[in-house]
Design a protein around this motif. Structure first.
Motif, mmCIF file in Angstrom:
data_model
loop_
_atom_site.group_PDB
_atom_site.id
_atom_site.type_symbol
_atom_site.label_atom_id
_atom_site.label_comp_id
_atom_site.label_asym_id
_atom_site.label_seq_id
_atom_site.Cartn_x
_atom_site.Cartn_y
_atom_site.Cartn_z
ATOM 1 N N GLU A 40 71.602 -2.817 -13.605
ATOM 2 C CA GLU A 40 71.555 -2.479 -15.028
ATOM 3 C C GLU A 40 71.847 -3.708 -15.889
ATOM 4 O O GLU A 40 71.211 -3.912 -16.936
ATOM 5 N N PHE A 49 72.999 8.125 -16.859
ATOM 6 C CA PHE A 49 74.111 8.693 -17.609
ATOM 7 C C PHE A 49 75.151 9.120 -16.574
ATOM 8 O O PHE A 49 74.819 9.792 -15.599
ATOM 9 N N GLU A 56 72.854 11.568 -14.228
ATOM 10 C CA GLU A 56 71.485 11.847 -14.650
ATOM 11 C C GLU A 56 70.779 10.537 -14.979
ATOM 12 O O GLU A 56 71.407 9.585 -15.453
ATOM 13 N N THR A 58 68.580 8.126 -17.218
ATOM 14 C CA THR A 58 68.208 7.968 -18.621
ATOM 15 C C THR A 58 66.680 8.002 -18.702
ATOM 16 O O THR A 58 65.993 7.872 -17.678
ATOM 17 N N ARG A 137 59.881 13.689 -17.296
ATOM 18 C CA ARG A 137 60.566 12.440 -16.957
ATOM 19 C C ARG A 137 60.046 11.842 -15.653
ATOM 20 O O ARG A 137 60.686 10.991 -15.048
#
Length: 291
Positions: A40, A49, A56, A58, A137
């Motif tokens: 990241e 998240f 979860e 993003t 998604r």
């Protein structure tokens, strides 16, 4: 970019659980967490998240997941070619289904896996309120669902695979079967929550279909459970198999009853998805149904 980090990311995105991802990758959970944080930082965007209760993806993480899978697949095939051998796997395909569609695609999936052994297939079942979230998604490549549910897919290309043929199912020993048209007024009907719309109830009244009460459920299996317990008659697709002590009668209305479709995102360029869609195009879907 470090492909080990990508593999850790893919495993975490697939499980949405750091502990399970660590077990799959045979490393400590702290290693997974550290490598994901490093990835990241390298990308400059959050991929997950996180809180104490769940993990979860993003929206950016969902997009990156699909690209990461392609990169890792390409890297593996490139290494295989360098060593003078072809990879036995040419792709991964994620199929999403709603509560009713398991039986709809059972034989199709059996034949596709047998005919296309080079493609790894995974199947995921979701309620009709969760499936659009997963589809939008790109967490599934293709979905079998109702046309009502597919309206929430964006973007999506759909094709009808089964018409709106539904039946009322219940135990054979119910008094209802002696005169279904008259006895429906004294029976409860168990429906999917997704079907419980004002338009559906109004059409029931217009069609003279007036059961004692409508009971709601969110899964096909719980509808069957309620019907077996004597709570009422379950409204289910015609293609669903019945046990020896069950019987059915066609639903006396067609309007506002969902049919079934297969949906995919036309912007999804997964080669395995292309193979699957071509397979559907070249074969008669009705031959796969359980009769």
């Amino acid at each position: 970019m470090d492909f080990i980090k990508l593999q850790y990311f893919i495993s975490t995105a697939r499980h949405l659980n750091f502990t399970k991802a660590a077990a799959e990758c045979h490393v400590a959970q702290t290693v997974i967490s550290r490598q994901i944080a490093s990835l990241e930082k390298e990308l400059g965007v959050p991929l997950f998240f996180r809180n104490k209760h769940k993990v979860e993806l993003t929206p950016i993480g969902s997009d990156f997941y699909r690209d990461a899978v392609y990169l890792v697949q390409y890297q593996r095939s490139m290494v295989d070619r360098l060593h003078g051998k072809e990879s036995s796997c040419t792709g991964f395909l994620k199929i999403g289904v709603g509560p009713y569609e398991e039986e709809l695609i059972q034989k199709l999936l059996l034949r596709f896996v047998a005919d296309q052994p080079q493609i790894n297939v995974s199947c995921w079942m979701f309620s009709y309120d969760v499936l659009p979230f997963r589809f939008n998604r790109d967490l599934v490549d293709v979905a079998f669902t109702t046309n009502h549910c597919a309206r929430l897919f964006q973007p999506a290309q759909t094709k009808a695979v089964y018409p709106p043929h539904w039946v009322l199912m219940g135990k054979k020993d119910l008094p209802f079967w002696s005169d279904p048209d008259s006895n429906i007024r004294s029976e409860n009907v168990i429906i999917q929550e997704d079907m419980a719309t004002d338009a559906f109830f109004q059409q029931c009244t217009v069609s003279g279909f007036n059961p004692k009460c409508f009971l709601k459920s969110n899964f096909y299996s719980t509808q069957r459970l309620m019907a077996d317990a004597g709570c009422g008659l379950a409204l289910i697709p015609e293609y669903c198999r019945l046990s020896e002590d069950e019987r059915s009668v066609p639903l006396p209305m067609k309007e506002y009853i969902p049919d079934f479709v297969v949906a995919h995102n036309p912007e999804n360029h997964n080669p395995a998805l292309t193979v699957f869609l071509n397979y559907l195009q070249e074969n008669d879907f009705s031959s796969y149904l359980n009769r």
